[in-house]
Design a protein around this motif. Sequence first.
Motif, short mmCIF file in Angstrom:
data_model
loop_
_atom_site.label_atom_id
_atom_site.label_comp_id
_atom_site.label_asym_id
_atom_site.label_seq_id
_atom_site.Cartn_x
_atom_site.Cartn_y
_atom_site.Cartn_z
N VAL A 1 -7.20 -7.94 -0.97
CA VAL A 1 -6.92 -7.47 0.39
C VAL A 1 -5.61 -7.62 0.76
CG1 VAL A 1 -7.59 -7.83 3.02
CG2 VAL A 1 -9.29 -7.97 1.19
N GLN A 2 -4.75 -8.53 0.59
CA GLN A 2 -3.41 -8.82 0.91
C GLN A 2 -2.45 -7.58 0.19
OE1 GLN A 2 -1.69 -12.55 0.06
NE2 GLN A 2 0.21 -12.40 1.28
N VAL A 3 -2.86 -7.41 -1.07
CA VAL A 3 -2.38 -6.44 -1.64
C VAL A 3 -2.18 -5.05 -1.24
CG1 VAL A 3 -2.14 -5.27 -3.91
CG2 VAL A 3 -2.08 -7.64 -4.04
N LEU A 4 -3.64 -4.66 -0.89
CA LEU A 4 -3.94 -3.56 -0.39
C LEU A 4 -3.34 -3.32 1.19
CD1 LEU A 4 -7.53 -3.09 -1.19
CD2 LEU A 4 -5.78 -2.12 -1.96
N ALA B 1 0.94 -0.32 4.35
CA ALA B 1 2.02 -0.66 4.97
C ALA B 1 3.17 0.54 4.38
CB ALA B 1 2.81 -1.93 5.26
N ARG B 2 3.27 0.47 3.13
CA ARG B 2 4.23 1.13 2.27
C ARG B 2 3.63 2.69 2.40
NH1 ARG B 2 4.73 -2.89 -1.86
NH2 ARG B 2 2.93 -1.93 -3.20
N ALA B 3 2.63 2.95 2.34
CA ALA B 3 1.93 4.18 2.56
C ALA B 3 2.27 4.87 4.17
CB ALA B 3 0.53 4.46 2.45
N ALA B 4 2.16 3.99 4.97
CA ALA B 4 2.80 4.36 6.38
C ALA B 4 4.08 4.69 6.25
CB ALA B 4 2.49 3.18 7.29
N LYS C 1 1.00 10.00 2.19
CA LYS C 1 0.99 10.06 0.95
C LYS C 1 0.21 8.58 0.20
CE LYS C 1 4.95 12.67 0.57
NZ LYS C 1 6.52 12.73 0.19
N MET C 2 -0.87 8.83 -0.10
CA MET C 2 -1.48 7.68 -0.52
C MET C 2 -2.63 7.76 -1.69
SD MET C 2 -3.91 5.13 1.96
CE MET C 2 -4.67 3.79 1.47
N THR C 3 -2.55 6.80 -2.54
CA THR C 3 -3.51 7.01 -3.76
C THR C 3 -4.98 6.68 -3.31
OG1 THR C 3 -1.73 6.08 -5.06
CG2 THR C 3 -3.99 6.27 -6.17
N GLU C 4 -6.18 7.45 -3.79
CA GLU C 4 -7.54 7.27 -3.34
C GLU C 4 -7.89 5.78 -3.87
OE1 GLU C 4 -10.85 8.17 -1.81
OE2 GLU C 4 -8.91 9.18 -1.61
N LEU C 5 -8.35 5.17 -3.06
CA LEU C 5 -8.92 3.56 -3.17
C LEU C 5 -10.39 3.86 -3.64
CD1 LEU C 5 -7.31 1.78 -0.07
CD2 LEU C 5 -6.33 2.09 -2.53
N SER D 1 -7.35 5.68 5.88
CA SER D 1 -6.79 6.99 6.33
C SER D 1 -5.67 6.88 7.30
CB SER D 1 -7.71 8.06 6.53
OG SER D 1 -8.61 7.74 7.78
N ASN D 2 -5.52 5.76 7.88
CA ASN D 2 -4.53 5.61 9.02
C ASN D 2 -3.87 4.35 8.83
OD1 ASN D 2 -3.13 5.47 11.24
ND2 ASN D 2 -4.82 6.12 12.73
N PRO D 3 -2.87 4.50 8.07
CA PRO D 3 -2.14 2.84 7.77
C PRO D 3 -1.47 2.15 8.95
CG PRO D 3 -1.09 4.67 6.84
CD PRO D 3 -2.42 5.49 7.30
N SER D 4 -1.09 3.23 9.81
CA SER D 4 -0.43 2.71 11.09
C SER D 4 -1.60 1.80 11.81
CB SER D 4 0.30 3.92 11.90
OG SER D 4 1.26 4.51 11.20
N ALA D 5 -2.60 2.43 12.11
CA ALA D 5 -3.70 1.77 12.90
C ALA D 5 -3.94 0.30 12.04
CB ALA D 5 -4.88 2.77 13.08
N ALA D 6 -4.00 0.51 10.73
CA ALA D 6 -4.24 -0.65 10.15
C ALA D 6 -3.26 -1.62 10.24
CB ALA D 6 -4.26 -0.45 8.60
#
Length: 597
Positions: free
Chosen positions: A467-470, A475-478, A487-491, A507-512
């Motif tokens: 989970v920490q890695v993801l 964050a990098r994707a954001a 730009k994000m790889t399908e999980l 689909s929303n890394p900022s919200a994450a």
Amino acid sequence: MIAMKFMKLGSRPDTFYTSEDLRCVSSEVSSDYTIEVSGSRYHLHKFPLLSKCLRLQRMCSESPESNQLPDFPGGVEAFELCAKYCYGMTITISAYNIVAARCAAEYLQMSEEVEKGNLVYKLEVFLNTCILNGWRDSIVTLHTTKAFPLWSEDLAITSRCIEAIASKVLSHPSKVSLSHSHSRRVRDDDTSSNRAAAASRGWWAEDIAELGIDLYWRTMIAIKSGGKVPSSLIGDALRVYASKWLPSLQRNRKQVGKKEDSDSDSESDVSSKHRLLLESIISLLPAEKAAVSCSFLLKLLKAANILNASSSSKMELARRVALQLEEATVSDLLIPPTSYKSEMLYDVDIVATILEQFMILGQTSPPTSPLRGKKGMMDRRQRSRSAENIDLEFQESRRSSSASHSSKLKVAKLVDGYLQQIARNAHKNLNKSERKRICRVLDCKKLSMEACMHAAQNEMLPLRVVVQVLFYEQARAAAATNNGEVKMTELPSNIKALLAAHNIDPSNPSAAAFSTTTSMAGPEDQWSVSGLKSPKSKLSGTLRSKLAEDEEIDERFMNQGGGRTPSRFKAFCAIPGRPKKMFSKFLSINRNSNDKN
């Protein structure tokens, strides 16, 4: 096709025949001389034999009753060849039997002292003027000397053959009389330019690969000492030789290992010969970096482990591999362990040694700028150099530094892939607590995209690490958002479910980032197992059970240290403060972009 040279002597027909256990000559004159060679008895005639063989003359005069020729070189075949020559019968001499005939003639002392133009003289003339002038003839002759090592050395046949072969490799191909195997590749009607092109590809490598390792080693030393053959061609020749004599060792690792443990002398001798062959090849490797490929060096290292080669040979290979480690692939580094009984599938220690050598070489790389004095001025002894030379040195050092940095990046990616491969077989018996302690040394922010995707699908990793890695990947994707699109790889689906359980929208890394930061600051324990039992949770039973196990282990680990387990520690394995600031920046960037929209 260029035929191999041969010489015919004599004109009479062959009248030797076998009668019971005797070899006789059909003649009107009865035999008067019996002689024994290698267990075979001959009924012959004194006059033709003694007139050409000084040794037989002395035997008859000094010991009339003696009729044995002990330790006769070449056995009965070579003796009959000399005997037929004495009778004037037709014999044929070629590269295949000239060594045996020459040694037998020397044994019988068929020299000029007995008769002018005797057999020794004729064989020497044929050897020097015909055999040694032909490429294939020289190789065949050298190959046959292994049956008569002492005789061939004393008569200088071996050294003359090696010199002839080396001179042909070093000379222009148009001056070489090629035959047999090479004529299969270069036809008689080929132009000189085609033959020169064939020479540049190392046309000689396949032919001399037929030699045994002792003769091959001496021949290669003679070729290298000439200084005219490029190191790359020397490397190609060694690769051809190794592929001819070592392939079975790569495929039958366990059988070779069993031979090492066997009490059989013959099997032990086979392994010793293979080990000698390998170490001889290593000693012939050119000093130049690009002479052989890194893949070939690592194949030799694999064979060295299988054959239990000396430590010095392994270290030499490890040092050479380190010089060009950026050329290697992950499969090249999968080296079998020294013992076939080892539980480990791969030898990790030798790879660690290679990496240590690589880092040592990296530390001794040239500087990125010219040397200057304490006050920034060049040393006065350097003032005689022109400004142009200094600039050239600076540019060269910059290029070297850039190449070194590029090599390190390639090696880092190589090690990343190597660790992914061996992690499936190393430390298989670690318990949960041990795995978690090992994973604490990971810096998830520095993992590559490939490593993140591997960790996300690695069932052996603790779930919190996954989970920490993801989270950091999100964050990098954001940060890589472009025109509102991430730009994000399908999980994988199970990872999506895990993120969704913690209110992280893939689909929303900022919200994450926002939800995770909020959860870290809140008083509730976001890692509570009871929270995962909510009907709204999409986690599978396996993920829930793994997370529960991790939670229990963390509790035991903290209690043993005498401390408590705060909720913030439970949130993503105690993420440090610096990432929080980073997440805040992501938050502000997201808010600013929303305001603009």
